[in-house]
Scaffold this motif. Structure first.
Motif, mmCIF file in Angstrom:
data_model
loop_
_atom_site.group_PDB
_atom_site.id
_atom_site.type_symbol
_atom_site.label_atom_id
_atom_site.label_comp_id
_atom_site.label_asym_id
_atom_site.label_seq_id
_atom_site.Cartn_x
_atom_site.Cartn_y
_atom_site.Cartn_z
ATOM 1 N N ALA A 106 50.376 105.173 26.173
ATOM 2 C CA ALA A 106 51.305 105.318 27.292
ATOM 3 C C ALA A 106 51.004 106.592 28.087
ATOM 4 C CB ALA A 106 52.753 105.334 26.796
ATOM 5 N N GLU A 107 50.759 107.704 27.388
ATOM 6 C CA GLU A 107 50.433 108.964 28.070
ATOM 7 C C GLU A 107 49.122 108.848 28.847
ATOM 8 O OE1 GLU A 107 52.180 112.449 25.203
ATOM 9 O OE2 GLU A 107 50.584 111.188 24.390
ATOM 10 N N LEU A 108 48.130 108.231 28.210
ATOM 11 C CA LEU A 108 46.838 108.063 28.867
ATOM 12 C C LEU A 108 46.972 107.145 30.081
ATOM 13 C CD1 LEU A 108 43.812 108.518 29.050
ATOM 14 C CD2 LEU A 108 43.511 106.665 27.371
ATOM 15 N N GLY A 109 47.691 106.056 29.929
ATOM 16 C CA GLY A 109 47.903 105.145 31.047
ATOM 17 C C GLY A 109 48.585 105.818 32.219
ATOM 18 N N ALA A 110 49.575 106.651 31.933
ATOM 19 C CA ALA A 110 50.278 107.384 32.994
ATOM 20 C C ALA A 110 49.321 108.335 33.717
ATOM 21 C CB ALA A 110 51.462 108.148 32.410
ATOM 22 N N TYR A 111 48.461 109.007 32.966
ATOM 23 C CA TYR A 111 47.489 109.921 33.561
ATOM 24 C C TYR A 111 46.518 109.152 34.466
ATOM 25 C CZ TYR A 111 43.928 113.547 33.997
ATOM 26 O OH TYR A 111 43.046 114.471 34.491
ATOM 27 N N LEU A 112 45.988 108.037 33.957
ATOM 28 C CA LEU A 112 45.047 107.235 34.745
ATOM 29 C C LEU A 112 45.700 106.745 36.035
ATOM 30 C CD1 LEU A 112 43.436 105.179 31.835
ATOM 31 C CD2 LEU A 112 42.318 106.961 33.179
ATOM 32 N N ASN A 113 46.934 106.249 35.933
ATOM 33 C CA ASN A 113 47.651 105.766 37.124
ATOM 34 C C ASN A 113 47.918 106.887 38.117
ATOM 35 O OD1 ASN A 113 47.726 103.085 36.314
ATOM 36 N ND2 ASN A 113 49.673 103.341 35.243
ATOM 37 N N ALA A 114 48.325 108.044 37.614
ATOM 38 C CA ALA A 114 48.643 109.176 38.494
ATOM 39 C C ALA A 114 47.425 109.642 39.292
ATOM 40 C CB ALA A 114 49.212 110.333 37.671
ATOM 41 N N TYR A 117 42.651 106.300 38.651
ATOM 42 C CA TYR A 117 41.435 105.919 37.931
ATOM 43 C C TYR A 117 41.575 104.497 37.410
ATOM 44 C CZ TYR A 117 40.451 110.942 37.950
ATOM 45 O OH TYR A 117 40.223 112.235 38.324
ATOM 46 N N THR A 118 40.600 103.671 37.758
ATOM 47 C CA THR A 118 40.624 102.268 37.341
ATOM 48 C C THR A 118 39.453 101.914 36.437
ATOM 49 O OG1 THR A 118 39.445 101.613 39.361
ATOM 50 C CG2 THR A 118 41.861 101.566 39.428
ATOM 51 N N PHE A 119 38.649 102.907 36.055
ATOM 52 C CA PHE A 119 37.515 102.619 35.183
ATOM 53 C C PHE A 119 38.001 102.224 33.786
ATOM 54 C CE2 PHE A 119 37.468 107.365 35.957
ATOM 55 C CZ PHE A 119 38.196 107.750 34.842
ATOM 56 N N ALA A 120 37.185 101.434 33.082
ATOM 57 C CA ALA A 120 37.518 101.010 31.721
ATOM 58 C C ALA A 120 37.577 102.236 30.815
ATOM 59 C CB ALA A 120 36.474 100.027 31.198
ATOM 60 N N THR A 121 38.694 102.386 30.109
ATOM 61 C CA THR A 121 38.887 103.570 29.270
ATOM 62 C C THR A 121 39.304 103.168 27.867
ATOM 63 O OG1 THR A 121 39.563 104.866 31.191
ATOM 64 C CG2 THR A 121 40.141 105.743 29.051
ATOM 65 N N LEU A 122 38.579 103.673 26.894
ATOM 66 C CA LEU A 122 38.965 103.522 25.495
ATOM 67 C C LEU A 122 39.702 104.791 25.089
ATOM 68 C CD1 LEU A 122 35.600 102.135 24.065
ATOM 69 C CD2 LEU A 122 37.615 100.843 24.748
ATOM 70 N N ASN A 123 40.810 104.636 24.408
ATOM 71 C CA ASN A 123 41.586 105.789 23.978
ATOM 72 C C ASN A 123 41.133 106.220 22.591
ATOM 73 O OD1 ASN A 123 43.390 107.815 23.610
ATOM 74 N ND2 ASN A 123 45.221 106.539 23.703
ATOM 75 N N ASP A 124 40.421 107.314 22.539
ATOM 76 C CA ASP A 124 39.957 107.901 21.277
ATOM 77 C C ASP A 124 40.916 109.019 20.897
ATOM 78 O OD1 ASP A 124 38.343 108.528 19.088
ATOM 79 O OD2 ASP A 124 36.938 109.712 20.283
ATOM 80 N N ASP A 125 42.181 108.628 20.644
ATOM 81 C CA ASP A 125 43.223 109.634 20.436
ATOM 82 C C ASP A 125 42.977 110.530 19.238
ATOM 83 O OD1 ASP A 125 43.724 107.492 18.737
ATOM 84 O OD2 ASP A 125 45.889 107.548 19.018
ATOM 85 N N SER A 126 42.263 110.046 18.238
ATOM 86 C CA SER A 126 41.967 110.877 17.067
ATOM 87 C C SER A 126 40.651 111.644 17.215
ATOM 88 C CB SER A 126 41.903 110.005 15.813
ATOM 89 O OG SER A 126 40.759 109.150 15.880
#
Length: 172
Positions: A106-114, A117-126
């Motif tokens: 959710a945090e990453l999605g909000a950042y991308l939207n703000a 950025y529409t590029f494909a993003t994998l969330n490597d949170d760890s």
């Protein structure tokens, strides 16, 4: 006779500037080589959609070179480089990005939207995927061709540099 002195000073200054530029280039190249990520033998960038179907994102690298971009929402240099990656994506270049330790989905999605950025993003949170690539700093990049890393580098990457690297990888 007085004109020879200014010409000599200019020539000496130019030689010193060239020497410093060469030293900077050598040091920059060595540091970049040391910090660049090291691709695993069989890099994997796969996603599973809501229906449980798995898609290998590197499959496109068999058609043309693909940029893999490791970045973070917290990374100051990435704020300069991410718009260039977005421009590549908008131009139809294959791009995969990996957001390293940048919060939950959710945090990453909000950042991308703000940031648009529409590029494909994998969330490597760890940060596990970044560690697999032996990443040391963000931003880090890899150019993948035919499923293998052909270039790795770090730091600020102007758009022209990214385009040139992809073009070069496609020639091979």
């Amino acid at each position: 006779m007085t004109q020879a002195k200014p010409a000599h000073k200019v020539l000496s200054l130019l030689k010193n500037l060239l020497l410093y530029a060469l030293m900077f280039l050598a040091i920059y190249t060595a540091v970049n080589f040391w910090r660049a990520p090291a691709a695993p033998a069989a890099p994997a960038f796969a996603i599973t959609n809501a229906d449980g179907q798995r898609t290998d994102l590197l499959a496109k690298s068999h058609d043309e070179a693909m940029l893999v971009y490791f970045w973070g929402t917290w990374c100051g240099v990435c704020r300069l480089t991410s718009p260039n990656v977005q421009a590549l994506h908008a131009d139809g270049q294959p791009v995969i990005t990996v957001a390293v330790a940048s919060g939950d989905d959710a945090e990453l999605g909000a950042y991308l939207n703000a940031h648009g950025y529409t590029f494909a993003t994998l969330n490597d949170d760890s940060g596990e995927m970044f560690r697999t690539w032996q990443g040391q700093v963000t931003p880090s990049f890899a150019i993948i061709k035919d499923g293998k890393a052909v270039q790795t580098f770090t730091g600020i990457a102007p758009l022209w540099s990214l385009r040139l690297r992809l073009w070069w990888a496609n020639l091979a």
